[in-house]
Design an enzyme around this catalytic site. Sequence first.
Site, short mmCIF file in Angstrom:
data_model
loop_
_atom_site.label_atom_id
_atom_site.label_comp_id
_atom_site.label_asym_id
_atom_site.label_seq_id
_atom_site.Cartn_x
_atom_site.Cartn_y
_atom_site.Cartn_z
N ASP A 48 0.88 -1.28 0.02
CA ASP A 48 -0.07 0.00 -0.02
C ASP A 48 0.96 1.36 -0.11
O ASP A 48 1.87 1.40 0.99
CB ASP A 48 -0.82 0.18 1.06
CG ASP A 48 -1.82 -1.14 1.26
OD1 ASP A 48 -2.78 -1.29 0.28
OD2 ASP A 48 -1.94 -1.87 2.29
N LYS A 245 2.12 -15.36 -27.59
CA LYS A 245 1.08 -16.31 -28.06
C LYS A 245 1.63 -17.43 -28.40
O LYS A 245 2.68 -17.74 -29.01
CB LYS A 245 0.80 -15.63 -29.36
CG LYS A 245 -0.72 -16.47 -29.85
CD LYS A 245 -1.09 -15.98 -31.22
CE LYS A 245 -2.61 -16.77 -31.53
NZ LYS A 245 -2.30 -18.35 -31.57
N GLU A 385 5.09 -16.78 -32.75
CA GLU A 385 3.79 -16.78 -33.36
C GLU A 385 3.15 -15.33 -33.19
O GLU A 385 2.38 -14.70 -34.36
CB GLU A 385 2.76 -17.87 -33.10
CG GLU A 385 1.51 -17.78 -34.03
CD GLU A 385 0.61 -18.85 -33.59
OE1 GLU A 385 -0.55 -18.85 -34.04
OE2 GLU A 385 0.72 -19.37 -32.45
N HIS A 674 36.34 1.77 -22.70
CA HIS A 674 35.03 1.46 -22.84
C HIS A 674 34.34 2.29 -23.60
O HIS A 674 34.53 3.88 -23.61
CB HIS A 674 34.33 1.52 -21.56
CG HIS A 674 34.76 0.06 -20.79
ND1 HIS A 674 33.96 -0.75 -20.40
CD2 HIS A 674 35.72 -0.22 -20.23
CE1 HIS A 674 34.35 -1.62 -19.41
NE2 HIS A 674 35.76 -1.32 -19.39
N ASP A 694 27.33 -13.06 -19.14
CA ASP A 694 28.19 -13.01 -17.78
C ASP A 694 27.86 -14.20 -17.13
O ASP A 694 26.68 -14.19 -16.31
CB ASP A 694 27.79 -11.87 -17.16
CG ASP A 694 28.79 -11.45 -15.98
OD1 ASP A 694 29.55 -12.24 -15.66
OD2 ASP A 694 28.43 -10.32 -15.17
#
Length: 854
Positions: A48, A245, A385, A674, A694
């Site tokens: 809540d 699906k 699908e 990086h 990883d």
Amino acid sequence: MASLEQYHAKRDFKRTAEPAGKVVRNRKGEAGGIFVVHKHAATRLHYDLRLEHGGVLWSWAITRGPSLDPHEKRFAVHVEDHPIDYASFEGTIPKGEYGGGTVIVWDEGKWQPENDPAQAMKKGHISFELHGHKLNGLWHLVRLKPRPGKTRDNWLLIKSDDAAARPGEDILQEAPESVKSGLAIEEVGEGKTADGKKPRVWHSNRRSTSKAKAKAAKQLEFIEPCLATLQRDAPPGKEWLHEVKFDGYRMQAQLADTKVRLLTRTGLDWTGKFGGAIVAELGRLKCTDAIIDGEIIVLVDSGVSSFALLQADLSAGRTDRFLYYVFDLMRLDGQDLRKEPLVERKQALQDLLGKQPDSSAVRFSDHFAEPGKVMLEHACRMGLEGIVSKRADAPYRSGRDLSWVKSKCTLRQEFVIGGYLPSEKTGRGLRSLLVGYHEGGKLHYAGRVGTGFSMQSTNDLKKKLDALKAKTSPFDTAVPKGKGPGKGVVWVKPELVGEVEFRTWTSDRIIRHASFQGLREDKPAEEVVQEKPKAPAGRTDTKAKPAGGKAKPASGKGEISAFVKSTGAANTIVKLSHPDKLLWPQEKVSKQGLLDHYALVWPRMQQFVVNRPLSLVRAPDGVGGQRFFQKHASAGMHDKIARMKDPIDGEEILFIRDFDGVAALVQLGVVEIHIWGCTIDELDKPDQIIFDLDPDEGVDVKAVRAAALEIHGRLDALSLPNFVKTSGGKGYHVVVPLKPSADWDEVKDFAHDFARALEQAAPDRYTATLSKKARTGKIFVDYLRNGRGSTTVAPYSSRAKKGATVSMPTTWAEIEAGLAPNAFPIGDKTTLKQLAKADPWADFFKQGKPLKRG
């Protein structure tokens, strides 16, 4: 005007210890105030959320609890206001009374609305910041469009994608205890308190409506299933949830005492057809009775359900591959749940299943809250699908209903018409077409096309075909009979080409659910072949010459320097201070040795690092000393490391323009480079997708290699070119080049959905969740590298790891042959030999495709 009228009307304060409370006016007249999240183990566990406003606590029941993942949209029911006094309650409400169960203060703190909260409430969109122990940052409460005749006020709670977001993490599992007492909800339920005093118990005057034990049914009545309405497009809007699906048999599971029955969509009892595993697992669920909706399927190796395999297994009596994916709960413990909102029924179903083993035959079918169009596109790319979209607040209605919508993936291509079956109906020219494609100089039969014709088009087409009548079949093999075309076929010369939309190919290369779209008079029949995904880049050897000439086998680290000096490739204006300083002491790799490595790989590496935002891992005293991550400029940084401002947030971005820039990075003691997945010219248009595999500690490298190859196969099936490189550590990086068109959210959503599809197909092998608990014994498919500002180690970059390894681009054939992820140390003979081969990533960006929407 704030009011506690509803709160008071539900409680008899002569019998309950709950605070009657009163509206407390904010003396300062300021917006915002305290917030609290109660964790409440009532009939079903929920949370809540309460926000102070106007002297009361606005309150929402969050069925599945708040999530720090911006992709998770949590259903929230706006309930009556509560008094401010209620915020501090932690204790027990006796079972059988209103709200019976245990309550703890799961989080608390301050909240601050972005705009006038009363106006935002009226508008149906409240944006606010939380400053709590567990919840922080920007959040949104968004009201759902009300359904006709319904009075329930339904909302969605959504975490904004900011610095406090934690995609893939589950704060509810990681921090389940009370912030007030430090106790778990189970401990409070057992009567424990932090101070050792008597626990607080509240009573209410509302009688329990649960009489489950008294209503335990001998045999439950069959509930006609809710059926989805087919629509071409998935519905938009935040009020919809989307599920995969499946291509299997719809099955209703009925649990009554110890008996389990599996009923088809028409009520036939098929319990005995599916073996014992599904029935046994359902029988172990902790309930007196239940009615569950789901689908029984068989998965192929790619993780996609196959109706053909399901039928084959049923015919052969094979039962070891059946899986029961469950997605709805209509009854539980004597209570009819069909009037409850879908999200609450699904939460109750997930709670009933509990934590299932990865090998379970009964599995929960999860849902996604991303836009329907995006979900359908992703499902089709993954070879599924299609999707089923369901209104989050809808009840369960038997029969076909617009609150469930199915959208299917379709394929299109041209086929040669080789014959037709005349129609038996007066006035209609033909019943179906027999079509095929060329292969090896012959026409191969591909199946029938029986829909898509209008009255006029079928008559016109028949006239054209009748002019091409032939005495014999043009197909290379006999056309199947039985349910297929048989007596009465009219053969024609294979000259006309038709465009056909169809669902999928069967294992014997016959099209399913085909619909005629029209004649293609622009394409010669002899050019029609079966359309397949193009061969992946990694399997095609390039003729590019090795960068810098052919390297001689190296007997030691010194040979790389000799080779670089002989080619003159190490020329730079940047002077290294202490070039002999060892950055990898055990491996004897110095700053000069690292610079020589980059000089050797520079002709290959530059396209991946020049003019791209960078982040750096620095180890000025070597990898055994202090290491730190850096993405902004610092004192003493060479001017060959360029800087710019991010136009969105003004943050500083580092990048390099040439080899001098790399030399300047080496001078700084950068041991890992990086990169963002974009250039500085198009910061909001990524040009690659990366999947970083990883593995958890103890996962065998063979499993990681198999995972990389599985991703390779799935991407091939989506016609997405993909490349692979070693990480230099424990895993591999699979990278997809893109033509910049999609934005970061679209790319990250695709990567996330791809990773979750892997996880759902093989939950014992993969996880798409970052938390350590979820990764135990599994491979984390890290999709988080695909967000704006996220980075991954650059191709050919060194790694700050034992062995002084390199993240090396390679071919898929080498991965299949058993190449290790840490196979290439700097200057090693193996590395030099690899660099003497043709560059496997030479045309990486040339092969890029747009990530299409549609």
